[in-house]
Design a protein around this motif. Structure first.
Motif, PDB file in Angstrom:
ATOM      1  N   THR A  24      50.769  36.032  56.354  1.00  0.00           N
ATOM      2  CA  THR A  24      50.439  35.244  55.164  1.00  0.00           C
ATOM      3  C   THR A  24      50.068  36.185  54.014  1.00  0.00           C
ATOM      4  N   ARG A  26      47.350  36.101  52.446  1.00  0.00           N
ATOM      5  CA  ARG A  26      45.962  36.516  52.671  1.00  0.00           C
ATOM      6  C   ARG A  26      45.874  37.653  53.681  1.00  0.00           C
ATOM      7  N   ASP A  27      46.776  37.661  54.667  1.00  0.00           N
ATOM      8  CA  ASP A  27      46.816  38.774  55.622  1.00  0.00           C
ATOM      9  C   ASP A  27      47.081  40.085  54.889  1.00  0.00           C
ATOM     10  N   VAL A  29      46.621  40.745  51.697  1.00  0.00           N
ATOM     11  CA  VAL A  29      45.475  41.062  50.834  1.00  0.00           C
ATOM     12  C   VAL A  29      44.358  41.708  51.659  1.00  0.00           C
ATOM     13  N   SER A  30      44.102  41.148  52.837  1.00  0.00           N
ATOM     14  CA  SER A  30      43.055  41.690  53.698  1.00  0.00           C
ATOM     15  C   SER A  30      43.406  43.104  54.167  1.00  0.00           C
ATOM     16  N   ASN A  35      44.005  41.774  45.968  1.00  0.00           N
ATOM     17  CA  ASN A  35      43.740  40.357  45.747  1.00  0.00           C
ATOM     18  C   ASN A  35      45.064  39.602  45.641  1.00  0.00           C
ATOM     19  N   LEU A  36      45.004  38.287  45.757  1.00  0.00           N
ATOM     20  CA  LEU A  36      46.219  37.468  45.771  1.00  0.00           C
ATOM     21  C   LEU A  36      47.035  37.605  44.488  1.00  0.00           C
TER      22      LEU A  36
END
Length: 202
Positions: A24, A26-27, A29-30, A35-36
């Motif tokens: 994803t 978010r994956d 970004v992490s 950031n998105l």
């Protein structure tokens, strides 16, 4: 590194761990510490970023073989040396091949991603021709890429699928090379030496 490079490295890490489908935004970004909004700003979309990450991983894979392959270009020794190298790396590269199969088998589920990866095919084929024949990539024409490059790519993809499906029964580099030698020999044998069904006569 800036956000663009951080995103690319994060996307590579996610591809290796999760593949295309389960990764994803978010994956990424992490994994990248960004950031998105950075994904859209630098790459336009998550799929565009993942496609570039995949191409980068394949370039890193190919770079391993750029120097030091044994044998003269076009020889069976060179052919075998490449497959020995491919199989020596199969544990490390397996997630990359599995990720590409996700997209291939997904048909029209991710058309943007499929189109991006398809666009990189020619470069991959050029690289394989150069590695196996010793011909510089800039000396290869479209016909070379469409014929010899496609053939070598089919061999590479087929061998990796064998390994992904069942490592124990997958061909070794020696077996793969012997198969190539026998196939070439059969195709170049004079017609009168084959039986009616095309099978070699004793």
């Amino acid at each position: 590194m800036g956000h663009r490079e951080d995103l690319l490295e994060g996307a590579k890490k996610c591809l290796m761990e999760k593949g295309f489908v389960r990764t994803t935004a978010r994956d990424i970004v992490s994994a990248s510490g960004t950031n998105l909004a950075s994904i859209g700003y630098h790459y336009g979309s998550k799929d565009a970023l993942l496609a570039e990450a995949f191409i980068g991983l394949m370039e890193e894979w190919g770079a391993v073989f750029q120097d030091g392959l044994a044998g003269e270009g076009g020889s069976l020794e060179r052919f075998r040396a490449l497959w020995e190298g491919v199989l020596a790396q199969h544990e490390k590269s397996a997630p990359v091949w599995a990720a590409s199969l996700e997209v291939a088998l997904g048909r029209d589920q991710r058309p943007e991603l499929r189109a991006m990866l398809a666009a990189s095919q020619a470069e991959g084929r050029r690289g394989l021709i150069s590695m196996l024949t010793g011909t510089p990539e800039d000396e290869l024409d479209e016909r070379d890429v469409r014929t010899l490059g496609s053939f070598y790519q089919a061999l590479l993809n087929g061998l990796m699928i064998q390994w992904l499906f069942d490592p124990e029964s997958a061909a070794t580099a020696e077996e793969f090379t012997e198969g190539m030698r026998r196939a070439a020999e059969a195709m170049t044998r004079p017609q009168e030496q084959t039986g009616g069904g095309g099978r070699p006569t004793p």
